[in-house]
Design a protein around this motif. Structure first.
Motif, PDB file in Angstrom:
ATOM      1  N   PRO A 140       0.809  -1.227   0.000  1.00 44.56           N
ATOM      2  CA  PRO A 140       0.000   0.000   0.000  1.00 44.56           C
ATOM      3  C   PRO A 140       0.840   1.273   0.000  1.00 44.56           C
ATOM      4  O   PRO A 140       0.497   2.258  -0.657  1.00 44.56           O
ATOM      5  CB  PRO A 140      -0.831  -0.108   1.286  1.00 44.56           C
ATOM      6  CG  PRO A 140      -0.884  -1.565   1.583  1.00 44.56           C
ATOM      7  CD  PRO A 140       0.434  -2.120   1.104  1.00 44.56           C
ATOM      8  N   ALA A 145       2.413   1.641  -3.501  1.00 50.40           N
ATOM      9  CA  ALA A 145       1.391   2.080  -4.456  1.00 50.40           C
ATOM     10  C   ALA A 145       1.073   3.562  -4.284  1.00 50.40           C
ATOM     11  O   ALA A 145       0.734   4.244  -5.246  1.00 50.40           O
ATOM     12  CB  ALA A 145       0.123   1.243  -4.293  1.00 50.40           C
ATOM     13  N   ALA A 146       1.186   4.073  -3.074  1.00 50.90           N
ATOM     14  CA  ALA A 146       0.885   5.490  -2.817  1.00 50.90           C
ATOM     15  C   ALA A 146       1.963   6.418  -3.376  1.00 50.90           C
ATOM     16  O   ALA A 146       1.666   7.560  -3.732  1.00 50.90           O
ATOM     17  CB  ALA A 146       0.720   5.721  -1.328  1.00 50.90           C
TER      18      ALA A 146
END
Length: 188
Positions: A152, A155-156
């Motif tokens: 996560p 991906a950010a």
């Protein structure tokens, strides 16, 4: 979303045209500053620009709102009605045009004009020309340094880096460089 909040739609732009009585231009221009400040306090307001492009007595207001419901709330508001009552003897609203946008148009807007957005295929091609080199650089310079990070967080990184660079640097530059091609009227 709370129960009192209207569902959001696509952004909308409205152009209002005003005919100002001769000799009342200064009073009208003072009024525009006040009503613009009033509109800015309304939810969903994304800006009002006033244009006086030609000699004469016509002024144009370009209103940008986050969605049609919030624009309608402003247009039907008692506050706006009070502001309009202040200039009944100064100017008359003679036309309005409403246009919804997909969101990409904001990357291709020309400040100080009411020109329509380019065709979507031109916006897609221009966006690709801007996004590809940025994507390549992020993949080459940033991604190798984040391989140990949780998915996560990795991906950010991509949108956190890419979107501001595209919005504030690359797309304004490309839309200026390619403006003659982007905004060329269709052959008729």
């Amino acid at each position: 979303m709370s129960t009192t909040e209207a569902p959001r739609g696509e952004p909308v732009t409205t152009v209002l045209t005003w005919e100002v009585r001769p000799g009342q231009e200064r009073r009208f221009e003072e009024w525009t500053r006040g009503i613009t400040r009033c509109a800015a306090r309304f939810p969903g307001n994304e800006g009002v620009s006033w244009l006086h492009p030609e000699e004469g007595h016509r002024y144009h207001a370009v209103l940008r709102w986050s969605d049609p419901h919030r624009l309608a709330a402003w247009l039907d508001s008692p506050e706006r009605a009070r502001w309009h009552a202040l200039i009944e003897d100064v100017a008359t609203e003679i036309s309005s045009e409403r246009q919804s946008t997909t969101g990409m148009e904001t990357w291709f807007s020309l400040p100080g004009t009411t020109v329509r957005a380019p065709p979507r295929w031109k916006m897609v091609l221009t966006t690709f020309l801007g996004a590809y080199p940025c994507t390549f650089l992020v993949q080459w310079l940033v991604t190798p340094r984040t391989t140990d990070w949780p998915l996560p967080l990795r991906a950010a990184v991509f949108p956190v880096v890419l979107l501001p660079v595209l919005t504030y640097l690359v797309m304004p530059l490309l839309s200026r460089l390619l403006r003659l091609w982007l905004y060329r009227p269709p052959d008729g």
